[in-house]
Design an enzyme around this catalytic site. Structure first.
Site, short mmCIF file in Angstrom:
data_model
loop_
_atom_site.label_atom_id
_atom_site.label_comp_id
_atom_site.label_asym_id
_atom_site.label_seq_id
_atom_site.Cartn_x
_atom_site.Cartn_y
_atom_site.Cartn_z
N HIS A 282 44.71 31.36 -128.74
CA HIS A 282 45.82 30.62 -128.12
C HIS A 282 46.46 31.48 -127.01
O HIS A 282 47.68 31.72 -127.02
CB HIS A 282 46.92 30.26 -129.13
CG HIS A 282 46.55 29.15 -130.07
ND1 HIS A 282 47.34 28.81 -131.14
CD2 HIS A 282 45.49 28.31 -130.10
CE1 HIS A 282 46.77 27.81 -131.80
NE2 HIS A 282 45.64 27.49 -131.20
N VAL A 444 49.46 35.32 -129.72
CA VAL A 444 50.12 35.62 -130.99
C VAL A 444 49.46 34.89 -132.17
O VAL A 444 49.96 34.96 -133.28
CB VAL A 444 51.62 35.27 -130.95
CG1 VAL A 444 52.35 36.20 -130.00
CG2 VAL A 444 51.85 33.83 -130.52
N HIS A 445 48.34 34.19 -131.91
CA HIS A 445 47.72 33.38 -132.96
C HIS A 445 46.23 33.66 -133.11
O HIS A 445 45.42 32.73 -132.97
CB HIS A 445 47.91 31.89 -132.66
CG HIS A 445 49.33 31.43 -132.56
ND1 HIS A 445 49.72 30.31 -131.86
CD2 HIS A 445 50.47 31.94 -133.10
CE1 HIS A 445 51.03 30.15 -131.95
NE2 HIS A 445 51.51 31.14 -132.69
N PRO A 446 45.80 34.87 -133.42
CA PRO A 446 44.36 35.09 -133.62
C PRO A 446 43.87 34.29 -134.83
O PRO A 446 44.57 34.18 -135.84
CB PRO A 446 44.25 36.59 -133.91
CG PRO A 446 45.54 37.18 -133.51
CD PRO A 446 46.57 36.10 -133.62
N MET A 447 42.68 33.75 -134.72
CA MET A 447 42.11 32.97 -135.84
C MET A 447 40.60 32.86 -135.67
O MET A 447 40.06 33.09 -134.58
CB MET A 447 42.76 31.58 -135.90
CG MET A 447 42.53 30.73 -134.68
SD MET A 447 43.68 29.33 -134.62
CE MET A 447 44.63 29.79 -133.19
#
Lengths: 511, 194
Positions: A282, A444-447
């Protein structure tokens, strides 16, 4: 079993532990796994590499809190240094510093995972109860218009003027005094998060959590997990003790970066080359709007309103931009504003009059987590042209929103900075300058680095969260997600950990 | 195995996806960095340790370069206004020294290489046959601007990293908050982690 949270910096630590299950990481996913395992009567320990801090420690100072609450002191970046990757560290993980956003995994995404990625038992109806339960646990509610700060009000006004789709967001906060320091930890203990709600519940049920204890290796024979090896560190980072934890179940909840890096350096079987791949971030960038009146965006609740005009969760969509506010305290603002020296300080003097929006891309780019010679994570991410175009489109949309809301001018912090004072000037801009390195980006949203699914050629773990090759090894964090979810992942991580916990409990009982 | 070298591939992982342009830029930057490091080995003498200070993270020459860079990066917009705290007043270089002592080996090395380029290579590239720390303010600004807008992604990222550290050191000081109308924290500083 008597539970507790123990500080590995100075506590007397066992050299060896024999337990039913060990959970690596005490953030959103880990806290749920710990609670559910403990409530099932199992002997469970959690190991967290960061410190155990509470509201009394959160002093609202960027220089101190960035160092304490964020991985690498907030200095983590992608390998090419194009994107700053902000991730939590410590008991509570990223739930300690996030802005409390609570959005469920969109139904279209869950259907996509079921239909295309062979994820079983996780369609919207299957997840409903878990979402309901975790939202109840964390007192999730919509932020009322009266609690909207000036920056978020500018976003709402922009949406209204343009007729764009937008609306209020839900948060997990109770007793909030609207100080605006959420990303530095809540000094008022108003965040209903892993640290305040779930870990105390886990401890009450008998879970033990050791802070400042870093898991360095998963112990396994290629078919069955046997535990983990960990190091307790002192205040200066020195190794105080080695701890060997023997357990038939290991749950990885160390984030999409940390879990995959640990798995990589532990030499897990990876016959199809899928471990660590599929990283989504993101990635986002900002636009600042300068208003005649005071905004003072550092005050009040951040990110209470969203613009979804350019966001679709359909696969392959060319509308993949989520827009929210992104105000920073002075250090973050100074690092983001372009230039240096005299002109930079002139720009900083307008700080109280700035409203800032971010365009976050629901990304298709597939990155990867690797490890370097020291075993440290290496975040590989080379933004695709399609995602770059989405980012450019999103920045244009942010600029349009701010101008519609009454900004006197808007600036994209590129080098050199790109500004516009009206829609005509904005329309005349060529956004081809928007590319990695030319515009500061933050993620801020590693996945998505240990994806779930029934096909071992494409997924690392089964739909139950258990590793395809290594029995007893589970994943319960954002690593699970087969694609970007196009929403802040906090609630999804909590809910998936809850959804998968019966499988983890069952395996731990079998031993 | 060098930093960033993949255990899986044995190659530099980032190079897999670099465009030709990116590869050329990275190559040029690498040459500068390596050259800078080599130069630094021979040209780190003649830097006096800062008076009355024990360095914990930076070497004396690195501290000297940071001190000079910080004065320009956080230069006041109204030079005649004595009420504006300077980078020296807020001890930016001391902050960076302490930050470096806490950070990992990889970042320490990256910063050291960038400082070597800043001190020895970047001025030459701008046509100034001198160390950065011996240049006047105008020439130092030109040198920093050349790095900020460099065609090399690596050098631009290095500049942004140094700029972030300098501003973290500068805007952590409550005396700077009045300049920008920031009201600051509500709570008093606490002790360290429990």
């Amino acid at each position: 079993m008597s539970g507790g949270i123990f500080n590995g910096r100075d506590a007397q630590l066992p050299e060896r532990l024999d337990v039913d299950a060990v959970v690596v990481g005490a953030g959103a996913g880990g806290s749920v796994a710990l609670r559910e395992l403990a409530r099932a009567g199992l002997n469970v320990v959690g190991l967290e590499e960061g410190a155990y801090l509470t509201s009394a420690d959160f002093d609202q100072r960027e220089d101190r809190m960035l160092a304490l609450l964020y991985q690498d002191g907030g200095a983590r970046t992608t390998h090419d240094m194009a994107i700053r990757v902000l991730q939590g560290r410590g008991v509570g993980g990223s739930t300690v510093h996030n802005t409390n956003l609570c959005k469920r995994t969109p139904d279209e995404i869950l259907e996509l995972w079921a239909d295309k990625y062979a994820v079983a038992g996780a369609r919207p109806a299957d997840l409903h109860a878990s979402f309901e339960a975790i939202e109840r646990d964390l007192s999730v509610s919509e932020i009322e218009p009266a609690m909207r700060n000036a920056n978020n009000e500018a976003l709402r006004r922009g949406c209204d003027v343009l007729g764009w789709r937008g609306g209020p967001l839900k948060h997990n906060r109770v007793g909030c005094i609207q100080s605006g320091f959420c990303e530095l930890g809540c000094a008022y203990n108003a965040k209903q998060n892993a640290l305040k709600i779930l870990l105390p519940q886990a401890v009450d049920a008998g879970a033990r959590v050791y802070a400042d204890v870093e898991v360095v290796r998963i112990v396994h024979d290629g078919r069955q997990v046997a535990g983990v090896r960990a190091l307790a560190r002192g205040a200066s980072g020195n190794v105080r003790a080695q701890i060997d934890v023997r357990a038939p179940v290991v749950v990885l909840s160390a984030s999409a970066v940390g879990s995959a890096a640990l798995a990589r350096r532990s030499g897990l079987p990876d016959p199809h080359g899928v471990l660590g791949r599929g990283l989504r971030l993101h990635p986002g960038a900002v636009v600042a709007g300068r208003f005649d009146g005071a905004i003072e965006g550092w005050r009040g609740i951040p990110q209470s309103f969203e613009c979804t005009e350019h966001l679709s969760h359909e696969e392959g969509s060319d509308r993949r931009v989520w827009i929210v506010t992104a105000f920073a305290h002075p250090i973050g603002a100074a690092a983001t504003l372009p230039g240096f020296g005299v002109r930079h300080m002139e720009a900083m003097r307008a700080y109280p009059n700035l409203a800032v929006l971010t365009a976050m891309v629901h990304d298709e780019t597939s990155g990867e987590i690797d490890v370097d010679a020291d075993g440290q994570p290496v975040v590989l991410y080379n933004m695709s042209e399609r995602d770059r175009a989405q980012l450019a489109k999103g920045l244009g949309a942010c600029a349009r929103l701010l101008l519609a809301a009454g900004a006197r001018s808007v600036t994209i912090p590129a080098v050199p900075p790109v500004s516009a004072s009206n829609i005509a000037e904005l329309d005349a801009l060529d956004f081809s300058f928007v590319r990695p390195h030319a515009v500061p980006q933050t993620a801020v949203h590693p996945m998505g680095t240990m994806r779930m699914g029934e096909d071992p050629r494409r997924a690392v773990v089964r739909s139950t969260g258990e590793h395809h090759q290594v029995r007893g090894l589970f994943v319960a964090d954002g690593s699970l997600f087969p694609t970007s979810i196009g929403a802040p992942p906090q609630i999804s991580i909590y809910a998936f950990a809850l959804h998968l916990s019966p499988h983890i409990i069952e395996r731990a009982r079998i031993g | 195995m060098a930093r960033g070298e993949s255990r899986r591939t044995g190659k530099l992982p980032a190079s897999r996806d670099l465009s030709r342009r990116g590869l050329l830029a990275a190559g040029a930057a690498l040459a500068l960095v390596v050259g800078g490091s080599a130069l630094a080995v021979f040209r780190t003498r003649g830097y006096a340790p800062p008076f009355g200070r024990v360095l914990v993270g930076l070497s004396p020459w690195q501290f000297f370069v940071v001190e000079h860079a910080a004065r320009r990066i956080a230069a006041p917009d109204r030079p005649a206004d004595a009420s504006i705290p300077s980078a020296d007043d807020t001890d930016v270089a001391g902050f960076v020294d302490a930050w470096v002592a806490r950070t990992d080996r990889r970042r320490r090395r990256d910063l050291a290489r960038f400082l070597a380029v800043l001190e020895h290579v970047a001025p030459l590239a701008c046509g100034f046959p001198s160390r950065f720390t011996r240049l006047g303010p105008t020439q130092q600004d030109a040198t920093l601007a050349s790095l900020e807008s460099s065609g090399s992604d690596l050098l631009r990222a290095g500049f942004e990293g140094l700029k972030s550290l300098v501003f973290m050191g500068y805007y952590r000081d409550p005396r700077t908050w009045a300049l920008i109308g920031y009201t600051g924290p509500f709570v008093a500083p606490q002790s360290g982690p429990r």
